[in-house]
Design a protein around this motif. Sequence first.
Motif, PDB file in Angstrom:
ATOM      1  N   ILE A   1      -7.090  -4.749   9.754  1.00 61.92           N
ATOM      2  CA  ILE A   1      -6.557  -3.494   9.230  1.00 61.92           C
ATOM      3  C   ILE A   1      -6.894  -3.407   7.747  1.00 61.92           C
ATOM      4  CG2 ILE A   1      -4.476  -2.101   8.874  1.00 61.92           C
ATOM      5  CD1 ILE A   1      -3.201  -3.678  11.192  1.00 61.92           C
TER       6      ILE A   1
ATOM      7  N   LEU B   1      -6.041   4.454   7.175  1.00 60.04           N
ATOM      8  CA  LEU B   1      -6.305   3.075   7.576  1.00 60.04           C
ATOM      9  C   LEU B   1      -7.397   3.009   8.634  1.00 60.04           C
ATOM     10  CD1 LEU B   1      -2.631   1.759   7.927  1.00 60.04           C
ATOM     11  CD2 LEU B   1      -4.096   1.713   5.899  1.00 60.04           C
TER      12      LEU B   1
ATOM     13  N   ILE C   1      -7.600  -0.348   4.232  1.00 67.63           N
ATOM     14  CA  ILE C   1      -7.701   1.022   3.736  1.00 67.63           C
ATOM     15  C   ILE C   1      -9.095   1.542   4.057  1.00 67.63           C
ATOM     16  CG2 ILE C   1      -7.647   2.442   1.641  1.00 67.63           C
ATOM     17  CD1 ILE C   1      -5.629   0.471   0.487  1.00 67.63           C
TER      18      ILE C   1
ATOM     19  N   TRP D   1       0.836  -1.197   0.000  1.00 67.39           N
ATOM     20  CA  TRP D   1       0.000   0.000   0.000  1.00 67.39           C
ATOM     21  C   TRP D   1       0.871   1.248   0.000  1.00 67.39           C
ATOM     22  CZ3 TRP D   1      -3.668  -1.791   4.530  1.00 67.39           C
ATOM     23  CH2 TRP D   1      -4.454  -2.852   4.075  1.00 67.39           C
TER      24      TRP D   1
END
Length: 662
Positions: free
Chosen positions: A169, A106, A171, A100
């Motif tokens: 976790i 995040l 985006i 990423w």
Amino acid sequence: MSPPTAPAAAGAGAQAPAQNGMSPMVKSAIQGLAIFFGMQFFMNQFMGKKATTTTTTTESGAVISVPANTAEIPPFTARPDSLNEGAVYNPIPQRIAPMWPLNSPLDITIVVSPSFIAEPLAKVPKERRVVEEIAFELGNYKENRVIDTKFVVPKEVQNNGTLWGHFYIGIAGSKLDPKTPGYDPERAFHFVHPLTQYIAQKKIRKTKNLLAASDGSEEPEEEIPTGPIITSHYHPNFTMSFIPDTGVMHYPSVHPAVRQYIHMEATGARDGTGQNGWFYPVLFINTFWQLKAHMTALNSTVTELPLHINLNNFANWKFSLIASIDEGAKQTARTAAQGGSVPGGGDGSEFEMIKTVLLDTNIYLLGTTVVVSIFHMIFEMLAFKSDISHFRNKKNNVGISVRSILGNVFMQGVIFLYLLDNNENTSWMILFSQGMGILLEFWKITTVVNVRVRPTAPGSMLPYRIVFEDKHILSETEEKTKEYDAVAFKYLYMISVPLLLAYAAYSLIYDTHKSWYSFTITTLVGSVYAYGFLMMVPSLYINYRLKSVAHMPAKAMTYKFLNTFIDDLFAFTIKMPLLHRLATLRDDVIFFVYLYQSWRYKVDYTRVNEFGQGGGDEDEDKAAVAGEVKEADKKIQEKVTEVVESVKASGSEKKSGATKRK
């Protein structure tokens, strides 16, 4: 989810070579700083600052942001659909690149669970979702979030089970639960990490009251389990840090200590060569500063626990350094707990003590302690050197208390046996230094007397005995020294023996011990620590009777007493009982008495004193010897000249009185 692995990106440092000058250390430090900042300025001005993101165009024509630090590996979103012709897929990637781009927002959810297996987020009770953060910026070092919460301890964890943390976790805006329809592994990932630690408990030494044991009234001993006792412990404080500047890494050679924090891309995708892959952002669960003293042993009585989390971004070089040190210290502690040998001896808790000092000590006090410790070491070395030099150069036994030296040998031997009796808490370095001290005291004895083994008288239990014989016929002053030494020790025995017996009786009645041997050693070492300074009293008494301190090793004593004052500083900065703190001042009394005697009985170090010493300096001794040799050579030359002239005169007389032979 792939097996946890991690890279070690090593920070590079350069040191400038030392230059000759008035202040070489300062000059070297300035040059090093100048080179460092110069290189930084050059790289920023001419090479430019590294870009955190770049853009690329997909096959559909859309422009997207991708990581700029993937080197020759293409961005994950621009990966090829198939391998190059002739390329072979490698299940273990060789080089890995970030997946990423930096500055990505995040979303983070953390769930505590007694099970390693994840359950759907929708079914997780709200009280077990300890963290739910959104839009945390990856790579922004100013971003620092603090989470404080608490949770109910599951029954399985109370019964020595592991408390697991499930980390989700992704985006911002992505679905985080892998079991939810529409979950995209390109935009989210999940991993599990333990939040508790299994720590082997130290073996508790079984002690008993010796008098009660001899009366047969002691309680039956409990059965001691074999092997180490391991229990689950929890610390409420965690620092969780993203590592944004990892860059491209060579996967097979990453440091084992940091591998656990690397999570590979879930689909196993490779670039066109089939050798390189990608990894998700690294999240470092930092337990480096978690002290065992602050941990809670989990059992049925612990029903609720607090949780404090600092969420931030962290530099890669710091991450690599701290992770490797922490894992090494934990491995050492585990080895020691299982009965294995560790480098330097000890029980594996030395690093824990260092962290405790760094965390719990005031920064100014810590700095003072470091400086003072350096001086302590220097003075210790100088005292050692001066002590040896004094006894090597001493030509007689005036002022030397042989009994004090023997007493020091005995006391240091007792301390050595005590350290061996408690070897689980003693480093081999301490034992080595103590043994060297005993050898030094033995050597001192051989410089003042001859140590001989002689047969004993008929009827004796032992065939041989060790005797101490004078190296030469003692002078009047040496005889007085021997007499004063005996008188001083007579009064010393009158004081120390009752104290020793009283302490032994108290310890035997009220304290517990492993055995009679342990009781004897502990009692003796307690007496040594309590009033071992009395060994200096005979020397002060001899000084008083001889009305001189010229025979004393002035330099060595000065260095030793400077160390005593340093110990006083530690006594008033470290927590300890009042009586123990006052006990550290006992050696100061001896020093002040010696200072008074030095003032009262003046010594002229520029001349040879009444005991044939030149102030204790080797150079002065050599100069005196050279002068004596020169004077002796002069007298020999005069004698030779006189003999030669006498021979010549005798020959002349014989020649004039001779008659010619026919």
